[in-house]
Motif scaffolding. Structure first.
Motif, PDB file in Angstrom:
ATOM      1  N   ALA A 184      -0.972 -13.080 -10.409  1.00  0.00           N
ATOM      2  CA  ALA A 184      -0.455 -13.932  -9.330  1.00  0.00           C
ATOM      3  C   ALA A 184       0.512 -13.140  -8.455  1.00  0.00           C
ATOM      4  N   GLY A 185       1.315 -12.274  -9.065  1.00  0.00           N
ATOM      5  CA  GLY A 185       2.210 -11.418  -8.287  1.00  0.00           C
ATOM      6  C   GLY A 185       1.435 -10.498  -7.359  1.00  0.00           C
ATOM      7  N   GLN A 186       0.313  -9.951  -7.846  1.00  0.00           N
ATOM      8  CA  GLN A 186      -0.544  -9.106  -7.013  1.00  0.00           C
ATOM      9  C   GLN A 186      -1.105  -9.897  -5.838  1.00  0.00           C
ATOM     10  N   ARG A 187      -1.576 -11.102  -6.108  1.00  0.00           N
ATOM     11  CA  ARG A 187      -2.137 -11.938  -5.046  1.00  0.00           C
ATOM     12  C   ARG A 187      -1.084 -12.258  -3.993  1.00  0.00           C
ATOM     13  N   LEU A 188       0.137 -12.554  -4.438  1.00  0.00           N
ATOM     14  CA  LEU A 188       1.209 -12.861  -3.490  1.00  0.00           C
ATOM     15  C   LEU A 188       1.570 -11.631  -2.656  1.00  0.00           C
ATOM     16  N   ALA A 207      -0.931 -11.364  -0.056  1.00  0.00           N
ATOM     17  CA  ALA A 207      -0.764 -12.437   0.929  1.00  0.00           C
ATOM     18  C   ALA A 207       0.354 -12.129   1.928  1.00  0.00           C
ATOM     19  N   MET A 208       1.338 -11.346   1.522  1.00  0.00           N
ATOM     20  CA  MET A 208       2.407 -10.968   2.453  1.00  0.00           C
ATOM     21  C   MET A 208       1.827 -10.178   3.625  1.00  0.00           C
ATOM     22  N   VAL A 209       0.885  -9.302   3.318  1.00  0.00           N
ATOM     23  CA  VAL A 209       0.257  -8.463   4.342  1.00  0.00           C
ATOM     24  C   VAL A 209      -0.773  -9.271   5.130  1.00  0.00           C
ATOM     25  N   GLU A 210      -1.687  -9.908   4.414  1.00  0.00           N
ATOM     26  CA  GLU A 210      -2.784 -10.604   5.082  1.00  0.00           C
ATOM     27  C   GLU A 210      -2.349 -11.897   5.766  1.00  0.00           C
ATOM     28  N   GLY A 211      -1.399 -12.601   5.199  1.00  0.00           N
ATOM     29  CA  GLY A 211      -0.994 -13.892   5.751  1.00  0.00           C
ATOM     30  C   GLY A 211       0.161 -13.820   6.727  1.00  0.00           C
ATOM     31  N   LEU A 212       1.071 -12.850   6.506  1.00  0.00           N
ATOM     32  CA  LEU A 212       2.267 -12.781   7.344  1.00  0.00           C
ATOM     33  C   LEU A 212       2.287 -11.567   8.257  1.00  0.00           C
ATOM     34  N   GLY A 213       1.336 -10.662   8.073  1.00  0.00           N
ATOM     35  CA  GLY A 213       1.311  -9.474   8.905  1.00  0.00           C
ATOM     36  C   GLY A 213       2.355  -8.439   8.516  1.00  0.00           C
ATOM     37  N   ALA A 214       2.921  -8.567   7.308  1.00  0.00           N
ATOM     38  CA  ALA A 214       3.887  -7.578   6.833  1.00  0.00           C
ATOM     39  C   ALA A 214       3.160  -6.259   6.576  1.00  0.00           C
ATOM     40  N   GLN A 215       3.910  -5.175   6.563  1.00  0.00           N
ATOM     41  CA  GLN A 215       3.320  -3.873   6.258  1.00  0.00           C
ATOM     42  C   GLN A 215       3.210  -3.653   4.752  1.00  0.00           C
ATOM     43  N   GLY A 216       3.980  -4.389   4.006  1.00  0.00           N
ATOM     44  CA  GLY A 216       3.989  -4.262   2.553  1.00  0.00           C
ATOM     45  C   GLY A 216       4.865  -5.342   1.963  1.00  0.00           C
ATOM     46  N   SER A 217       5.318  -5.116   0.738  1.00  0.00           N
ATOM     47  CA  SER A 217       6.177  -6.103   0.091  1.00  0.00           C
ATOM     48  C   SER A 217       7.147  -5.421  -0.852  1.00  0.00           C
ATOM     49  N   PHE A 218       8.191  -6.141  -1.164  1.00  0.00           N
ATOM     50  CA  PHE A 218       9.174  -5.757  -2.176  1.00  0.00           C
ATOM     51  C   PHE A 218       8.987  -6.743  -3.309  1.00  0.00           C
ATOM     52  N   VAL A 219       8.741  -6.245  -4.513  1.00  0.00           N
ATOM     53  CA  VAL A 219       8.490  -7.096  -5.665  1.00  0.00           C
ATOM     54  C   VAL A 219       9.511  -6.738  -6.736  1.00  0.00           C
ATOM     55  N   HIS A 278      10.415 -12.073  -7.461  1.00  0.00           N
ATOM     56  CA  HIS A 278      10.600 -12.123  -6.011  1.00  0.00           C
ATOM     57  C   HIS A 278       9.474 -11.330  -5.363  1.00  0.00           C
ATOM     58  N   VAL A 279       8.801 -11.917  -4.391  1.00  0.00           N
ATOM     59  CA  VAL A 279       7.803 -11.207  -3.593  1.00  0.00           C
ATOM     60  C   VAL A 279       8.235 -11.399  -2.141  1.00  0.00           C
ATOM     61  N   VAL A 280       8.702 -10.308  -1.544  1.00  0.00           N
ATOM     62  CA  VAL A 280       9.342 -10.348  -0.229  1.00  0.00           C
ATOM     63  C   VAL A 280       8.520  -9.534   0.769  1.00  0.00           C
ATOM     64  N   PRO A 281       8.165 -10.127   1.916  1.00  0.00           N
ATOM     65  CA  PRO A 281       7.446  -9.347   2.922  1.00  0.00           C
ATOM     66  C   PRO A 281       8.341  -8.244   3.483  1.00  0.00           C
ATOM     67  N   ARG A 282       7.753  -7.064   3.717  1.00  0.00           N
ATOM     68  CA  ARG A 282       8.516  -5.923   4.239  1.00  0.00           C
ATOM     69  C   ARG A 282       7.810  -5.312   5.440  1.00  0.00           C
ATOM     70  N   THR A 283       8.615  -4.828   6.349  1.00  0.00           N
ATOM     71  CA  THR A 283       8.147  -4.093   7.508  1.00  0.00           C
ATOM     72  C   THR A 283       9.090  -2.914   7.702  1.00  0.00           C
ATOM     73  N   LYS A 284       8.540  -1.743   8.008  1.00  0.00           N
ATOM     74  CA  LYS A 284       9.377  -0.563   8.212  1.00  0.00           C
ATOM     75  C   LYS A 284      10.455  -0.874   9.244  1.00  0.00           C
ATOM     76  N   GLY A 285      11.694  -0.517   8.913  1.00  0.00           N
ATOM     77  CA  GLY A 285      12.808  -0.757   9.821  1.00  0.00           C
ATOM     78  C   GLY A 285      13.363  -2.172   9.755  1.00  0.00           C
ATOM     79  N   ASP A 286      12.996  -2.927   8.700  1.00  0.00           N
ATOM     80  CA  ASP A 286      13.449  -4.321   8.620  1.00  0.00           C
ATOM     81  C   ASP A 286      14.915  -4.465   8.206  1.00  0.00           C
ATOM     82  N   GLY A 287      15.562  -3.369   7.842  1.00  0.00           N
ATOM     83  CA  GLY A 287      16.984  -3.408   7.534  1.00  0.00           C
ATOM     84  C   GLY A 287      17.320  -3.568   6.064  1.00  0.00           C
ATOM     85  N   LEU A 288      16.337  -3.752   5.197  1.00  0.00           N
ATOM     86  CA  LEU A 288      16.625  -3.884   3.767  1.00  0.00           C
ATOM     87  C   LEU A 288      16.886  -2.494   3.197  1.00  0.00           C
ATOM     88  N   ARG A 289      18.063  -2.337   2.613  1.00  0.00           N
ATOM     89  CA  ARG A 289      18.446  -1.042   2.048  1.00  0.00           C
ATOM     90  C   ARG A 289      18.995  -1.260   0.650  1.00  0.00           C
TER      91      ARG A 289
END
Length: 141
Positions: A66-70, A73-85, A101-112
């Motif tokens: 289920a974590g893999q599917r989510l 889904a971050m990429v396919e459903g939200l257009g994210a470049q990847g995810s933070f799990v 936690h499955v969080v959508p990520r995009t390069k330069g999104d500010g998460l450090r």
């Protein structure tokens, strides 16, 4: 804490409202109320389990699948470049119920590092729209 006091058990049982994106007989995925980024999902077992080492063997594969599917889904459903799990075990675990936690990520999104800024949804409609996009992507997988 009894399971009657656990907010994640209450969400899984349908006693507390949450924007659910994934439901199986054993697992529930729902939008985090305080998302790092919009579309941030928490995946929990319906059974009250506090930490990963306590997760019953029969739930390990379904939980990871289920974590893999989510993550997909971050990429396919939200257009994210990847995810933070990620998940915490006891330390920094804000709710003592195992949650991934499955969080959508995009390069330069500010998460450090481990500083997790929080981003609110504008309203319930925006929250529902994000959940709908994730559900739609999950239905394709």
């Amino acid at each position: 804490m009894s399971t009657g006091d656990c907010v994640f058990c209450a969400i899984a049982a349908g006693e507390v409202a949450a924007e659910k994106v994934l439901e199986t007989p054993d697992l529930v995925g729902f939008l985090d109320q305080r998302p790092v980024f919009k579309g941030h999902v928490l995946l929990v077992p319906r059974e009250h389990v506090v930490t990963l080492p306590e997760l019953p063997a029969r739930l390990r594969d379904p939980f990871l699948a289920a974590g893999q599917r989510l993550a997909t889904a971050m990429v396919e459903g939200l257009g994210a470049q990847g995810s933070f799990v990620a998940m915490n075990n006891t330390v920094s675990q804000s709710v003592p119920h195992l949650h991934l936690h499955v969080v959508p990520r995009t390069k330069g999104d500010g998460l450090r590092g481990f500083f997790w800024p929080r981003h609110k949804y504008a309203d319930d409609e925006e929250r529902a729209a994000y959940a709908g996009r994730i559900r739609a992507a999950l239905e394709k997988s």
